[in-house]
Design a protein around this motif. Structure first.
Motif, mmCIF file in Angstrom:
data_model
loop_
_atom_site.group_PDB
_atom_site.id
_atom_site.type_symbol
_atom_site.label_atom_id
_atom_site.label_comp_id
_atom_site.label_asym_id
_atom_site.label_seq_id
_atom_site.Cartn_x
_atom_site.Cartn_y
_atom_site.Cartn_z
ATOM 1 N N SER A 1 8.616 4.036 2.911
ATOM 2 C CA SER A 1 8.242 3.681 4.283
ATOM 3 C C SER A 1 6.747 3.483 4.458
ATOM 4 O O SER A 1 6.321 2.642 5.251
ATOM 5 C CB SER A 1 8.734 4.762 5.250
ATOM 6 N N SER A 2 5.934 4.247 3.732
ATOM 7 C CA SER A 2 4.491 4.209 3.950
ATOM 8 C C SER A 2 3.755 3.319 2.965
ATOM 9 O O SER A 2 2.777 2.671 3.324
ATOM 10 C CB SER A 2 3.913 5.636 3.869
ATOM 11 N N VAL A 3 4.207 3.292 1.724
ATOM 12 C CA VAL A 3 3.469 2.565 0.688
ATOM 13 C C VAL A 3 3.926 1.118 0.590
ATOM 14 O O VAL A 3 3.111 0.203 0.474
ATOM 15 C CB VAL A 3 3.628 3.284 -0.668
ATOM 16 N N LEU A 4 5.216 0.884 0.659
ATOM 17 C CA LEU A 4 5.731 -0.470 0.472
ATOM 18 C C LEU A 4 5.743 -1.287 1.752
ATOM 19 O O LEU A 4 5.810 -2.516 1.698
ATOM 20 C CB LEU A 4 7.142 -0.415 -0.117
ATOM 21 N N LEU A 5 5.696 -0.623 2.902
ATOM 22 C CA LEU A 5 5.811 -1.359 4.163
ATOM 23 C C LEU A 5 4.614 -2.266 4.410
ATOM 24 O O LEU A 5 4.768 -3.402 4.864
ATOM 25 C CB LEU A 5 5.976 -0.363 5.320
ATOM 26 N N GLY A 6 3.396 -1.778 4.117
ATOM 27 C CA GLY A 6 2.200 -2.586 4.350
ATOM 28 C C GLY A 6 2.192 -3.886 3.566
ATOM 29 O O GLY A 6 2.046 -4.978 4.146
ATOM 30 N N PRO A 7 2.361 -3.842 2.230
ATOM 31 C CA PRO A 7 2.424 -5.108 1.478
ATOM 32 C C PRO A 7 3.577 -5.996 1.902
ATOM 33 O O PRO A 7 3.444 -7.229 1.895
ATOM 34 C CB PRO A 7 2.596 -4.622 0.025
#
Length: 397
Positions: A38-44
């Motif tokens: 949720s936090s690491v992959l969502l931005g990219p």
């Protein structure tokens, strides 16, 4: 001698608690996996979707299509449009219904009979641009079509003045030149301004699970009271727990920030890819800015959770913290007057502002960074003192 021995015991106790909490946090693989996704992959992912949208808009702009109904009544206008390298397509009979349903992505230029005769008489025949405000693609094309028709008006006006031997420069009282002061990275920040928000949320959710588990979670499992029987002081135990929560939050933040380094390869728009600059230097500045926020938020969530008897109760009570942090960046988005000096004194809002400055290629002011460090440190100190005081009361009971 006794004081030094006591301080050494406190430090060793805090270190032991720190190691224990780190191991417990890393052991909860399911929670870590959810936070990472949720936090690491969502931005990219959002950056890739945004670039896809920009690429689609660029592709539509390069198509240079004018959808028209009644163009046979305006050969002069047709000639002008084709000289601007636009291709004219006939509007479908049901263009109004298709515009409302957003299945037609181009506005329709509606030309009534008698257009050419009106031009010959020196009149100003009317044309209509049919669009739908709820159809975003057609609405964007309407502005482009409006500029095209304005160009036709200017050309016709210049020809009429030339036929009457009137210099066209008399119609221009001033010569207007555009000077855009925005740098390349400032223009890119208009598209990538949401990235700091995702990084802040990564810090928040990275610290949330660890902060709740190390306070309300241990209290629910009944392991908090035995921990207080150790010779270490409550403040040493709190410092060890807090250090572990901050470490987990910063590890998640590190992974979130590093995920933007290869994200440039996912950008489909050539324009946005050339504008987006995010390298190791920018990543290091992001982490520098995020450290005070991680320290303050971790302590604040521990202070909220320490009074709760269960993990779910602590999670519900920390909803206010999550909501407040997530709403802070909206203040900067809705403020049209630029960054205000008081932004630096508000946690989350200060970090959002500073990270956007990094994306714009601006230098970080030492005063602004120090203010965020002081505010984060003061928030952490007050909250940790509250947690330690509460632990002392539990130990006495």
């Amino acid at each position: 001698m006794t004081r030094a021995r006591h301080e050494g015991s406190a430090c060793s106790g805090a270190g032991a608690v720190f190691v224990k909490e780190i191991v417990d946090a890393l052991r909860d693989r399911r929670t870590l996996a959810m936070v990472l996704v949720s936090s690491v992959l969502l931005g990219p992912l959002v950056l890739a979707l945004l670039s896809s949208l920009v690429a689609g808009l660029e592709e539509r702009a390069e198509r240079r299509i004018v959808v028209a109904a009644g163009m046979e009544h305006a050969p002069t206008l047709r000639n002008f449009i084709e000289r601007q390298t636009y291709r004219i397509e006939a509007a479908p009979p049901d263009y109004e219904a298709r515009l409302r349903a957003s299945t037609l992505g181009e506005p329709v230029l509606l030309i009534a009979p008698g257009f050419e005769a009106g031009l010959a008489r020196g009149e100003a025949p009317s044309v209509a641009i049919v669009s739908d405000a709820s159809n975003r693609q057609a609405e964007a094309g309407a502005r482009r079509l409006q500029r095209l028709l304005e160009g036709f008006n200017r050309e016709r006006g210049s020809l009429l003045l030339a036929l009457r031997s009137v210099p066209t420069r008399l119609m221009q009282a001033i010569d207007v030149q555009d000077h855009d002061l925005a740098s390349t990275r400032s223009r890119a920040a208009q598209f990538t301004g949401m990235l700091p928000f995702f990084v802040i949320m990564a810090v928040l959710y990275g610290a949330l699970s660890a902060a709740l588990d190390t306070t309300a979670g241990e209290r629910e499992r009944g392991s908090l009271e035995p921990l207080l029987t150790n010779p270490a002081s409550p403040m040493a135990l709190v410092l060890g727990k807090w250090a572990a929560v901050v470490t987990v939050a910063m590890l998640i933040a590190l992974l979130s920030v590093l995920s933007f380094l290869p994200a440039r390869l996912l950008i489909q728009s050539e324009t946005l890819r050339s504008l987006f600059v995010f390298g190791p230097a920018e990543a290091a500045r992001f982490l520098l800015v995020l450290a005070p926020l991680a320290a303050g938020l971790s302590a604040l969530m521990m202070a909220v959770a320490i009074r709760c008897k269960s993990f779910k109760e602590a999670q519900a009570n920390n909803t206010a913290v999550i909501l407040g942090v997530s709403l802070m960046p909206l203040v900067a988005l809705f403020n049209q007057g630029g960054d205000e000096p008081w932004f630096a004194w508000v946690p989350a809002l200060a970090q959002y502002t500073l990270m956007n400055r990094v994306l714009r290629g601006e230098a970080l002011g030492t005063a602004d960074v120090l203010v965020s460090v002081v505010v984060g440190g003061l928030l952490a100190a007050l909250c940790l003192a509250f947690v330690a005081r509460h632990l002392r009361s539990v130990a006495v009971r």
